[in-house]
Motif scaffolding. Structure first.
Motif, PDB file in Angstrom:
ATOM      1  N   THR A   1      33.973   5.358  25.922  1.00 27.57           N
ATOM      2  CA  THR A   1      34.554   4.549  26.799  1.00 27.57           C
ATOM      3  C   THR A   1      34.912   4.789  27.979  1.00 27.57           C
ATOM      4  OG1 THR A   1      36.704   5.005  25.794  1.00 27.57           O
ATOM      5  CG2 THR A   1      35.680   3.229  24.786  1.00 27.57           C
ATOM      6  N   PRO A   2      34.053   4.802  28.872  1.00 27.75           N
ATOM      7  CA  PRO A   2      34.216   5.379  30.512  1.00 27.75           C
ATOM      8  C   PRO A   2      35.030   4.023  31.171  1.00 27.75           C
ATOM      9  CG  PRO A   2      32.015   4.652  30.206  1.00 27.75           C
ATOM     10  CD  PRO A   2      32.526   4.706  28.919  1.00 27.75           C
ATOM     11  N   ASP A   3      35.509   4.327  32.294  1.00 25.51           N
ATOM     12  CA  ASP A   3      36.209   3.130  33.149  1.00 25.51           C
ATOM     13  C   ASP A   3      35.169   2.424  33.555  1.00 25.51           C
ATOM     14  OD1 ASP A   3      38.797   4.251  32.782  1.00 25.51           O
ATOM     15  OD2 ASP A   3      38.248   6.026  34.097  1.00 25.51           O
ATOM     16  N   VAL A   4      33.984   2.962  34.147  1.00 31.50           N
ATOM     17  CA  VAL A   4      32.882   2.339  35.137  1.00 31.50           C
ATOM     18  C   VAL A   4      31.677   2.711  34.423  1.00 31.50           C
ATOM     19  CG1 VAL A   4      31.882   1.791  37.222  1.00 31.50           C
ATOM     20  CG2 VAL A   4      34.311   1.822  36.872  1.00 31.50           C
ATOM     21  N   VAL A   5      30.403   1.788  34.241  1.00 35.68           N
ATOM     22  CA  VAL A   5      29.291   2.079  34.142  1.00 35.68           C
ATOM     23  C   VAL A   5      28.614   1.620  35.245  1.00 35.68           C
ATOM     24  CG1 VAL A   5      27.128   1.421  32.625  1.00 35.68           C
ATOM     25  CG2 VAL A   5      29.519   1.966  31.559  1.00 35.68           C
ATOM     26  N   LEU A   6      27.839   2.376  36.023  1.00 35.30           N
ATOM     27  CA  LEU A   6      26.803   2.123  37.038  1.00 35.30           C
ATOM     28  C   LEU A   6      25.431   1.976  36.510  1.00 35.30           C
ATOM     29  CD1 LEU A   6      27.473   4.621  39.992  1.00 35.30           C
ATOM     30  CD2 LEU A   6      28.454   2.181  39.611  1.00 35.30           C
ATOM     31  N   ALA A   7      25.035   0.589  36.421  1.00 34.56           N
ATOM     32  CA  ALA A   7      23.624   0.193  35.594  1.00 34.56           C
ATOM     33  C   ALA A   7      22.758  -0.438  36.561  1.00 34.56           C
ATOM     34  CB  ALA A   7      24.246  -0.811  34.690  1.00 34.56           C
ATOM     35  N   ASP A   8      21.513   0.234  36.351  1.00 40.38           N
ATOM     36  CA  ASP A   8      20.350  -0.219  37.140  1.00 40.38           C
ATOM     37  C   ASP A   8      19.911  -1.554  36.580  1.00 40.38           C
ATOM     38  OD1 ASP A   8      18.243  -0.350  39.041  1.00 40.38           O
ATOM     39  OD2 ASP A   8      16.843   0.915  37.940  1.00 40.38           O
ATOM     40  N   ILE A   9      19.401  -2.370  37.337  1.00 38.10           N
ATOM     41  CA  ILE A   9      19.000  -3.763  36.756  1.00 38.10           C
ATOM     42  C   ILE A   9      17.817  -3.746  35.927  1.00 38.10           C
ATOM     43  CG2 ILE A   9      17.395  -4.346  38.538  1.00 38.10           C
ATOM     44  CD1 ILE A   9      20.267  -6.659  37.267  1.00 38.10           C
ATOM     45  N   ARG A  10      16.686  -2.867  36.105  1.00 44.71           N
ATOM     46  CA  ARG A  10      15.713  -2.851  35.305  1.00 44.71           C
ATOM     47  C   ARG A  10      15.526  -1.427  34.578  1.00 44.71           C
ATOM     48  NH1 ARG A  10      10.790  -4.990  39.369  1.00 44.71           N
ATOM     49  NH2 ARG A  10      11.522  -7.096  39.634  1.00 44.71           N
ATOM     50  N   MET A  11      15.757  -1.504  33.482  1.00 45.90           N
ATOM     51  CA  MET A  11      15.747  -0.049  32.675  1.00 45.90           C
ATOM     52  C   MET A  11      15.064  -0.478  31.195  1.00 45.90           C
ATOM     53  SD  MET A  11      19.423   1.534  32.868  1.00 45.90           S
ATOM     54  CE  MET A  11      20.280   0.086  32.603  1.00 45.90           C
ATOM     55  N   PRO A  12      14.564   0.549  30.836  1.00 46.13           N
ATOM     56  CA  PRO A  12      13.990   0.440  29.437  1.00 46.13           C
ATOM     57  C   PRO A  12      14.949   0.225  28.211  1.00 46.13           C
ATOM     58  CG  PRO A  12      13.057   2.460  30.530  1.00 46.13           C
ATOM     59  CD  PRO A  12      14.176   1.870  31.352  1.00 46.13           C
ATOM     60  N   GLY A  13      14.643  -0.410  27.320  1.00 47.29           N
ATOM     61  CA  GLY A  13      15.485  -0.637  26.255  1.00 47.29           C
ATOM     62  C   GLY A  13      16.606  -1.848  26.530  1.00 47.29           C
ATOM     63  N   ALA A  14      17.271  -2.009  27.297  1.00 46.25           N
ATOM     64  CA  ALA A  14      17.976  -2.944  27.716  1.00 46.25           C
ATOM     65  C   ALA A  14      18.201  -2.910  29.345  1.00 46.25           C
ATOM     66  CB  ALA A  14      19.420  -3.022  27.134  1.00 46.25           C
ATOM     67  N   ASP A  15      18.163  -4.108  29.896  1.00 49.83           N
ATOM     68  CA  ASP A  15      18.484  -4.089  31.296  1.00 49.83           C
ATOM     69  C   ASP A  15      19.869  -4.000  31.700  1.00 49.83           C
ATOM     70  OD1 ASP A  15      19.309  -6.863  31.392  1.00 49.83           O
ATOM     71  OD2 ASP A  15      17.433  -7.481  31.829  1.00 49.83           O
ATOM     72  N   GLY A  16      20.103  -3.837  33.160  1.00 48.40           N
ATOM     73  CA  GLY A  16      21.481  -4.041  33.609  1.00 48.40           C
ATOM     74  C   GLY A  16      22.308  -5.127  33.098  1.00 48.40           C
TER      75      GLY A  16
END
Length: 209
Positions: free
Chosen positions: A48-63
């Motif tokens: 449970t971090p406060d913020v997730v920085l997520a790329d839009i294109r990733m393997p497995g599941a996108d942002g």
């Protein structure tokens, strides 16, 4: 209290660069990394971090899937990507993302996007904001809405991407007062959030380039 951040990007070099930028901030700590979207989701649920920085294109599941899955967990997801396609931005915001910034926007905007998310604001790269709000997803124009002079000032600044703290500083108000003004404006315009308020402002001519 330091903001705890999880970085999700399939490029190790990007993760390392972001970690260096964020760990250098006095109020931020990178607590985990993930090289794919599924790992990001599982790790976020576990720590449970406060913020997730997520790329839009990733393997497995996108942002976008990361944002959708974590939408009701209290974890803020900020999309950080090379791809500023309109459909990506709309999908990310529709599924609960707390911000959308381009990697080329630089380290300052990255840091400000995290702080905005933690303050309940939403930051979108300026390169995208005007294009999106003027071309796509505009709400019903409702030009008959009557705002006070102060509400008009708040709307104009909000439409140009200012955070509550920036609006407060510029108008010599408290952040709480700005938040109250925005709540009233939402009610008057029928907008669902601050992005929709900005869209309404552009559609009705309340905001100008």
């Amino acid at each position: 209290m330091s903001t705890r951040i999880l970085i999700a990007d399939d490029q190790e070099g990007i993760r390392s660069a972001f970690r260096m930028i964020l760990d250098a901030q006095p109020d931020m700590t990178v607590v985990a990394e993930a090289a794919d979207g599924r790992t990001a989701i599982d790790t976020a649920k576990a720590i449970t971090p406060d913020v997730v920085l997520a790329d839009i294109r990733m393997p497995g599941a996108d942002g976008i899937e990361v944002a959708r899955t974590l939408a009701d967990t209290g974890i803020h997801v900020v999309i950080v990507t090379t791809f500023g396609l309109d459909e990506y931005v709309h999908a990310a915001l529709r599924h609960g993302a707390a911000g959308f910034i381009l990697k080329r926007s630089g380290p300052t905007l990255l840091v400000e996007a995290i702080r905005a998310a933690m303050n309940g604001d939403m930051l979108i790269s300026p390169q995208l904001t005007v294009r999106l709000l003027r071309r796509h997803g505009l709400p019903h124009e409702r030009p008959d809405v009557v705002l006070t002079e102060r509400e008009d000032e708040v709307v104009a600044l909000l439409a140009h991407g200012r955070t509550n703290a920036e609006i407060a500083a510029e108008l010599f108000l408290s952040p709480g007062t700005v938040k109250n003004h925005i709540a009233v404006i939402q009610r008057k315009t029928g907008a669902r959030n601050r992005v929709a308020i900005a869209a309404w402002a552009w559609a009705t001519g309340r905001a100008e380039p």
